[in-house]
Scaffold this active site. Structure first.
Site: not given
Length: 428
Positions: A307, A364
């Site tokens: 991330h 995600d």
């Protein structure tokens, strides 16, 4: 003694105050820089080192893997609160009391009918239209049916505007999905909870009795909570930027939806599933693609791992991984794509290359798995993200207006041609 930063330009020194947040974050206040120096600005593409505002909504520490809404840890909120409580917390600053939550929900249900003419707008879209484009247009269209501006100084008007969009937005989300699936447009059931009602609107079929699955309900509730806000990301900054011109709430939200659409932002979970499908089409060899991901000369990118903000494990991923495991176990789905996803996740968590670089599966990755298992079309994944992010956008828009922040107007460094004489067209 006040903290200051000193900047030296051409032998001349300038002093600027240092602002300290409640979590000891430091920021140099340079709002007087250009005026003091008579032209100098800072350059920060992507604003990665630029604070656009002071905010009391969300605290994020990417190095330590911390995420808090209004001071409450995301772990506690996901475990102990429901999405509507979290929405209230973000927008109004405190967790609601029992009677406040009951009134909030009742008022939202009162506003959960969309003008029937909105259906005509939806009918004009082909089934092939991307749901995010549809949702952005429908949200913007709400302005036409609610043309009055909101007086942000009025608590009553802000409250009414909030419950109105929280009531209507899930209807638009459900209709967007049902349009794509060729199902009749419907309304929910006011006897149900907020997220329960969303699920019924999305999944109910005209020829059979709808039955709620509590494991799926719990997973969706957690996903919406985890996506509810995330500090000054691309879409949130867009909502604040558009709102800074005193554009209305619906117009600002529509702009946020468009910003969220991109594959580098909200579209990341859709990109995960598209990657998994590509791996399946190639034969499903996860070890081959793990090796490709580690090969610097290979253009393949492993979507859903690591991330750009969290330099450690995404705290949201830890929470939703448990829900993903529960959903897959409950549904007992035999799906090669989901098998590939599980394989990649397990390999990454034990592979030294990924562990050393802290390239763990992020929110995600797991949200894509859950949405696929729930039978939500891939193109709808980002729409579900928008549904979760709605209260955060509202809270950020409200805060920006209440703080009377100036209109957003970034500067630039010009790198084009110098002054050139105009040449008549016959001589060019």
């Amino acid at each position: 003694m006040s903290k200051i930063a000193t900047l030296e330009i051409g032998g001349k020194k300038y002093e600027f105050p240092i602002i300290e947040g409640t979590e000891k974050e430091l920021g140099i206040d340079i709002k007087t820089l250009r005026g003091a120096t008579d032209s100098v600005i800072t350059i920060d593409p992507g604003y990665k080192n630029t604070g656009a505002c002071e905010s009391a909504i969300t605290y994020l520490d990417g190095e330590k893997g911390i995420l808090r809404y209004r001071g409450y840890s995301i772990e506690e909120l996901a475990e102990k609160a429901d999405f509507l409580e979290v929405a209230y917390l973000l927008i109004f600053g405190d967790l609601p009391k029992l009677e406040e939550l009951a009134k909030f929900h009742a008022d939202i249900k009162e506003q959960s009918v969309v003008d029937d003419d909105v259906k005509k707008i939806l009918d004009a879209f082909p089934k092939t239209a991307h749901p995010m484009g549809v949702l952005s247009c429908l949200t913007s269209a709400l302005t036409a049916f609610n043309p009055s501006t909101v007086d942000v100084e009025s608590e009553e008007e802000m409250y009414k505007s909030t419950v109105k969009i929280l009531g209507k937005f899930p209807v638009l989300v459900a209709w967007t999905m049902r349009k794509q699936k060729g199902l009749p447009l419907n309304y929910g059931d006011t006897s149900l909870g907020y997220v329960e009602n969303i699920m019924k609107m999305m999944y109910e079929k005209p020829n059979e009795q709808y039955e709620q699955n509590n494991i799926l309900l719990n997973a969706l509730d957690k996903l919406l909570i985890l996506h509810a806000d995330h500090e000054q990301n691309c879409s949130t900054s867009t909502v604040r930027m558009v709102g800074s011109s005193h554009a209305g709430l619906y117009a600002s939200l529509s702009a946020g939806i468009s910003a969220l659409w991109g594959p580098l932002h909200g579209g990341a979970n859709q990109a995960v599933l598209e990657m998994l499908e590509a791996i399946k089409e190639d034969g499903g060899d996860t070890e081959k693609f793990m090796a490709k991901a580690k090969d610097k000369s290979d253009s393949f990118r492993l979507m859903g791992f690591g991330h750009r903000v969290y330099k450690n494990f995404d705290p949201r991923a830890k929470i939703i991984k448990v829900a993903a495991d529960e959903v897959l176990a409950d549904l007992g789905i035999e799906d090669p794509v989901l098998d590939i996803a599980k394989g990649l996740s397990e390999e990454a968590l034990r592979d030294a290359y990924f562990v050393d670089r802290k390239l763990y599966p992020n929110v995600d990755f797991y949200s894509g798995i859950i949405y696929r298992a729930m039978g939500i079309p891939v193109e709808m994944f980002t729409v579900m993200f928008a549904l979760g992010r709605l209260p955060g956008w509202i809270a950020q828009w409200k805060e920006m207006r209440m703080r009377k922040e100036p209109i957003g107007r970034p500067r630039q460094i010009y790198i084009g041609e110098n002054n050139r004489p105009f040449i008549d067209i016959e001589k060019r």
